[in-house]
Design a protein around this motif. Structure first.
Motif, PDB file in Angstrom:
ATOM      1  N   VAL A  86       0.157   6.628   3.595  1.00 32.30           N
ATOM      2  CA  VAL A  86       0.372   5.745   2.449  1.00 32.30           C
ATOM      3  C   VAL A  86      -0.093   4.331   2.772  1.00 32.30           C
ATOM      4  O   VAL A  86       0.308   3.757   3.782  1.00 32.30           O
ATOM      5  CB  VAL A  86       1.856   5.708   2.047  1.00 32.30           C
ATOM      6  N   TYR A  87      -0.930   3.774   1.901  1.00 34.99           N
ATOM      7  CA  TYR A  87      -1.414   2.400   2.062  1.00 34.99           C
ATOM      8  C   TYR A  87      -0.578   1.494   1.167  1.00 34.99           C
ATOM      9  O   TYR A  87      -0.388   1.806  -0.023  1.00 34.99           O
ATOM     10  CB  TYR A  87      -2.893   2.345   1.675  1.00 34.99           C
ATOM     11  N   LEU A  88      -0.042   0.414   1.748  1.00 36.74           N
ATOM     12  CA  LEU A  88       0.771  -0.523   0.968  1.00 36.74           C
ATOM     13  C   LEU A  88      -0.117  -1.654   0.452  1.00 36.74           C
ATOM     14  O   LEU A  88      -0.728  -2.374   1.241  1.00 36.74           O
ATOM     15  CB  LEU A  88       1.884  -1.129   1.837  1.00 36.74           C
ATOM     16  N   SER A  89      -0.193  -1.808  -0.851  1.00 35.29           N
ATOM     17  CA  SER A  89      -0.998  -2.883  -1.429  1.00 35.29           C
ATOM     18  C   SER A  89      -0.559  -3.165  -2.861  1.00 35.29           C
ATOM     19  O   SER A  89       0.045  -2.316  -3.514  1.00 35.29           O
ATOM     20  CB  SER A  89      -2.474  -2.484  -1.432  1.00 35.29           C
ATOM     21  N   PRO A  90      -0.900  -4.370  -3.368  1.00 29.63           N
ATOM     22  CA  PRO A  90      -0.566  -4.700  -4.750  1.00 29.63           C
ATOM     23  C   PRO A  90      -1.287  -3.789  -5.756  1.00 29.63           C
ATOM     24  O   PRO A  90      -0.937  -3.753  -6.922  1.00 29.63           O
ATOM     25  CB  PRO A  90      -1.048  -6.150  -4.915  1.00 29.63           C
ATOM     26  N   TYR A 116      -5.316  -9.792   5.863  1.00 27.14           N
ATOM     27  CA  TYR A 116      -6.566 -10.374   5.338  1.00 27.14           C
ATOM     28  C   TYR A 116      -6.647 -10.139   3.834  1.00 27.14           C
ATOM     29  O   TYR A 116      -5.639  -9.972   3.158  1.00 27.14           O
ATOM     30  CB  TYR A 116      -7.779  -9.751   6.054  1.00 27.14           C
ATOM     31  N   GLU A 117      -7.876 -10.023   3.317  1.00 23.60           N
ATOM     32  CA  GLU A 117      -8.059  -9.827   1.877  1.00 23.60           C
ATOM     33  C   GLU A 117      -7.839  -8.377   1.497  1.00 23.60           C
ATOM     34  O   GLU A 117      -7.813  -8.028   0.328  1.00 23.60           O
ATOM     35  CB  GLU A 117      -9.486 -10.246   1.470  1.00 23.60           C
ATOM     36  N   GLY A 118      -7.737  -7.509   2.504  1.00 24.58           N
ATOM     37  CA  GLY A 118      -7.591  -6.090   2.193  1.00 24.58           C
ATOM     38  C   GLY A 118      -8.350  -5.265   3.213  1.00 24.58           C
ATOM     39  O   GLY A 118      -8.734  -5.774   4.267  1.00 24.58           O
ATOM     40  N   ILE A 119      -8.539  -3.988   2.888  1.00 24.81           N
ATOM     41  CA  ILE A 119      -9.186  -3.091   3.842  1.00 24.81           C
ATOM     42  C   ILE A 119     -10.380  -2.416   3.165  1.00 24.81           C
ATOM     43  O   ILE A 119     -10.449  -2.347   1.926  1.00 24.81           O
ATOM     44  CB  ILE A 119      -8.184  -2.031   4.363  1.00 24.81           C
ATOM     45  N   GLU A 131      -1.243   5.276  -2.441  1.00 26.07           N
ATOM     46  CA  GLU A 131      -1.239   3.811  -2.351  1.00 26.07           C
ATOM     47  C   GLU A 131       0.001   3.342  -3.099  1.00 26.07           C
ATOM     48  O   GLU A 131       0.180   3.691  -4.277  1.00 26.07           O
ATOM     49  CB  GLU A 131      -2.520   3.250  -2.969  1.00 26.07           C
ATOM     50  N   TRP A 132       0.913   2.631  -2.398  1.00 26.90           N
ATOM     51  CA  TRP A 132       2.177   2.187  -2.999  1.00 26.90           C
ATOM     52  C   TRP A 132       2.271   0.667  -2.981  1.00 26.90           C
ATOM     53  O   TRP A 132       1.724   0.006  -2.096  1.00 26.90           O
ATOM     54  CB  TRP A 132       3.373   2.740  -2.208  1.00 26.90           C
ATOM     55  N   SER A 133       2.969   0.142  -3.973  1.00 20.11           N
ATOM     56  CA  SER A 133       3.242  -1.289  -4.047  1.00 20.11           C
ATOM     57  C   SER A 133       4.756  -1.489  -4.136  1.00 20.11           C
ATOM     58  O   SER A 133       5.447  -0.681  -4.767  1.00 20.11           O
ATOM     59  CB  SER A 133       2.572  -1.874  -5.304  1.00 20.11           C
ATOM     60  N   ILE A 134       5.249  -2.556  -3.524  1.00 26.22           N
ATOM     61  CA  ILE A 134       6.698  -2.830  -3.638  1.00 26.22           C
ATOM     62  C   ILE A 134       6.973  -3.734  -4.829  1.00 26.22           C
ATOM     63  O   ILE A 134       8.103  -4.111  -5.075  1.00 26.22           O
ATOM     64  CB  ILE A 134       7.312  -3.432  -2.359  1.00 26.22           C
ATOM     65  N   GLY A 135       5.932  -4.091  -5.570  1.00 25.68           N
ATOM     66  CA  GLY A 135       6.159  -4.928  -6.751  1.00 25.68           C
ATOM     67  C   GLY A 135       4.914  -5.732  -7.059  1.00 25.68           C
ATOM     68  O   GLY A 135       4.016  -5.844  -6.220  1.00 25.68           O
ATOM     69  N   ASP A 136       4.894  -6.343  -8.220  1.00 27.73           N
ATOM     70  CA  ASP A 136       3.674  -7.013  -8.676  1.00 27.73           C
ATOM     71  C   ASP A 136       3.614  -8.443  -8.160  1.00 27.73           C
ATOM     72  O   ASP A 136       3.815  -9.405  -8.914  1.00 27.73           O
ATOM     73  CB  ASP A 136       3.584  -6.974 -10.202  1.00 27.73           C
ATOM     74  N   VAL A 138       1.849 -10.686  -4.397  1.00 23.56           N
ATOM     75  CA  VAL A 138       1.065 -10.588  -3.162  1.00 23.56           C
ATOM     76  C   VAL A 138       1.796 -11.293  -2.023  1.00 23.56           C
ATOM     77  O   VAL A 138       2.302 -12.410  -2.214  1.00 23.56           O
ATOM     78  CB  VAL A 138      -0.329 -11.231  -3.342  1.00 23.56           C
ATOM     79  N   ILE A 139       1.915 -10.610  -0.883  1.00 22.55           N
ATOM     80  CA  ILE A 139       2.481 -11.259   0.313  1.00 22.55           C
ATOM     81  C   ILE A 139       1.393 -11.212   1.390  1.00 22.55           C
ATOM     82  O   ILE A 139       0.318 -10.660   1.165  1.00 22.55           O
ATOM     83  CB  ILE A 139       3.783 -10.548   0.776  1.00 22.55           C
ATOM     84  N   SER A 140       1.672 -11.813   2.561  1.00 18.50           N
ATOM     85  CA  SER A 140       0.577 -12.047   3.511  1.00 18.50           C
ATOM     86  C   SER A 140       0.125 -10.782   4.234  1.00 18.50           C
ATOM     87  O   SER A 140      -0.906 -10.771   4.883  1.00 18.50           O
ATOM     88  CB  SER A 140       1.012 -13.071   4.557  1.00 18.50           C
ATOM     89  N   GLY A 141       0.943  -9.731   4.168  1.00 21.83           N
ATOM     90  CA  GLY A 141       0.550  -8.499   4.843  1.00 21.83           C
ATOM     91  C   GLY A 141       1.412  -7.358   4.361  1.00 21.83           C
ATOM     92  O   GLY A 141       2.453  -7.572   3.745  1.00 21.83           O
ATOM     93  N   GLY A 142       1.010  -6.156   4.661  1.00 21.18           N
ATOM     94  CA  GLY A 142       1.740  -4.972   4.209  1.00 21.18           C
ATOM     95  C   GLY A 142       2.982  -4.655   5.032  1.00 21.18           C
ATOM     96  O   GLY A 142       3.726  -3.733   4.694  1.00 21.18           O
ATOM     97  N   LEU A 144       5.925  -6.226   5.530  1.00 21.77           N
ATOM     98  CA  LEU A 144       7.223  -6.334   4.844  1.00 21.77           C
ATOM     99  C   LEU A 144       7.359  -5.203   3.825  1.00 21.77           C
ATOM    100  O   LEU A 144       8.443  -4.650   3.635  1.00 21.77           O
ATOM    101  CB  LEU A 144       7.369  -7.699   4.166  1.00 21.77           C
ATOM    102  N   ALA A 145       6.250  -4.822   3.199  1.00 17.09           N
ATOM    103  CA  ALA A 145       6.288  -3.697   2.256  1.00 17.09           C
ATOM    104  C   ALA A 145       6.635  -2.402   2.990  1.00 17.09           C
ATOM    105  O   ALA A 145       7.455  -1.613   2.523  1.00 17.09           O
ATOM    106  CB  ALA A 145       4.944  -3.570   1.548  1.00 17.09           C
ATOM    107  N   ALA A 146       6.061  -2.213   4.170  1.00 11.23           N
ATOM    108  CA  ALA A 146       6.362  -1.007   4.959  1.00 11.23           C
ATOM    109  C   ALA A 146       7.843  -0.991   5.343  1.00 11.23           C
ATOM    110  O   ALA A 146       8.501   0.055   5.291  1.00 11.23           O
ATOM    111  CB  ALA A 146       5.484  -0.971   6.212  1.00 11.23           C
TER     112      ALA A 146
HETATM  113  N1  LIG Z   1       3.108  -5.612  -3.535  1.00  7.11           N
HETATM  114  C1  LIG Z   1       2.873  -5.038  -2.338  1.00  7.11           C
HETATM  115  O1  LIG Z   1       3.336  -3.929  -2.040  1.00  7.11           O
HETATM  116  C2  LIG Z   1       2.002  -5.775  -1.367  1.00  7.11           C
HETATM  117  C3  LIG Z   1       1.437  -5.101  -0.291  1.00  7.11           C
HETATM  118  C4  LIG Z   1       0.614  -5.811   0.599  1.00  7.11           C
HETATM  119  C5  LIG Z   1       0.418  -7.165   0.376  1.00  7.11           C
HETATM  120  N2  LIG Z   1      -0.363  -7.920   1.192  1.00  7.11           N
HETATM  121  C6  LIG Z   1      -1.360  -7.352   2.052  1.00  7.11           C
HETATM  122  C7  LIG Z   1      -2.494  -6.888   1.217  1.00  7.11           C
HETATM  123  C8  LIG Z   1      -3.026  -5.652   1.467  1.00  7.11           C
HETATM  124  C9  LIG Z   1      -4.084  -5.214   0.681  1.00  7.11           C
HETATM  125  C10 LIG Z   1      -4.596  -5.961  -0.332  1.00  7.11           C
HETATM  126  C11 LIG Z   1      -4.047  -7.190  -0.603  1.00  7.11           C
HETATM  127  O2  LIG Z   1      -4.511  -7.926  -1.620  1.00  7.11           O
HETATM  128  C12 LIG Z   1      -2.965  -7.651   0.185  1.00  7.11           C
HETATM  129  N3  LIG Z   1       0.983  -7.799  -0.664  1.00  7.11           N
HETATM  130  C13 LIG Z   1       1.765  -7.116  -1.523  1.00  7.11           C
END
Ligand SMILES: NC(=O)c1ccc(NCc2cccc(O)c2)nc1
Length: 246
Positions: A86-90, A116-119, A131-136, A138-142, A144-146
């Motif tokens: 599972v990939y954590l992202s917005p 970074y900006e993503g993968i 691919e899961w998001s913890i909410g709408d 953006v935080i600095s990395g995945g 905290l979401a994990a």
């Molecule tokens: N809402 C979430 O679950 C969430 C998860 C990660 C994250 N930051 C790392 C990241 C990763 C990928 C793309 C990206 O734009 C930012 N921010 C919010």
């Protein structure tokens, strides 16, 4: 035993956070295990490169495919279970209590925390199952979401919480918000504990709590109520709540 494997550039962030409270006890009791896999350990160049500039230009960097792929491969080998990646992202599916309770069925969850900006999108397409998001937001990395996912799933595993039904009494476990909670002293300024809670009538207390949960959900999250089929008793309690607040 549920295995959580976290692919992350900051493994200490994960290990430091899971040691406390409910997750810490679940680790001690071997109900769950948490392992970290750092993509930097799977680089082969002198600078241990895990990111690179984005094709098409633009700000920031993108995480490279190969270190991520090899870190996930190592995690899969470690537990030999049927791992779900599972990939954590917005950009992911926003998690809910029911999605998390479904995830409990598996034995190994590999959570990929991006920075970074993503993968590289090819990693998401080729190596990730979900691919899961913890909410709408953006935080600095995945990471905290994990950690949110690990905590929320661990609480649902049998034997983790004190009396099992406290998980089922959790808010959002039956699709409703939680009722108010009170403890000593009985009186705080002019705010008194509802009398019903001071008596010993458990049936009355249970229906007061359900009424409050229904009422608060109606007031604060009507969208959740839309999804619920209420029993006749719940409809009656909600109606009573609406009369009392007006
Ligand atoms: N809402 C979430 O679950 C969430 C998860 C990660 C994250 N930051 C790392 C990241 C990763 C990928 C793309 C990206 O734009 C930012 N921010 C919010």
């Amino acid at each position: 035993m549920m295995h959580f494997d976290v692919v992350t550039l900051f493994p200490d962030m994960i290990s430091a956070a899971v040691r406390y409270g409910v997750t810490g006890r679940a680790l001690e009791r071997d109900i769950v295990s948490v392992s970290m896999w750092n993509p930097r350990d799977y680089t082969h160049d002198r600078h241990k490169t895990v990111d690179d500039r984005p094709y098409g230009g633009g700000p920031g960097m993108v995480m490279k495919y190969q270190p991520l792929h090899d870190a996930v491969h190592a995690a899969k080998q470690s537990a030999g279970g049927s791992a779900k990646v599972v990939y954590l992202s917005p950009q992911g599916k926003v998690i809910t209590q029911s999605l998390l309770s479904d995830a409990c069925q598996g034995s190994q969850l590999i959570l990929v925390a991006g920075r970074y900006e993503g993968i590289d999108e090819r990693f998401v397409e080729l190596d990730c199952d979900d691919e899961w998001s913890i909410g709408d937001y953006v935080i600095s990395g995945g990471e905290l979401a994990a950690l949110v996912v690990i905590d929320a799933i661990t609480r649902l595993l049998p034997g983790v919480l004190g009396d099992d039904d406290s998980a089922s009494q959790d808010s959002h476990s039956d699709g409703l918000l939680d009722c108010p909670h009170f403890t000593r002293p009985e009186r705080l300024q002019d705010y008194e504990v509802p009398k019903v809670l001071l008596g010993g009538n458990h049936a009355e207390i249970a229906s007061w709590r359900m009424k409050q949960a229904l009422g608060r959900t109606w007031q604060r999250r009507p969208d959740l109520l839309e999804k619920k089929n209420l029993s006749a008793e719940q409809e009656r309690l909600l109606k009573q709540f609406k009369v009392e607040v007006n």
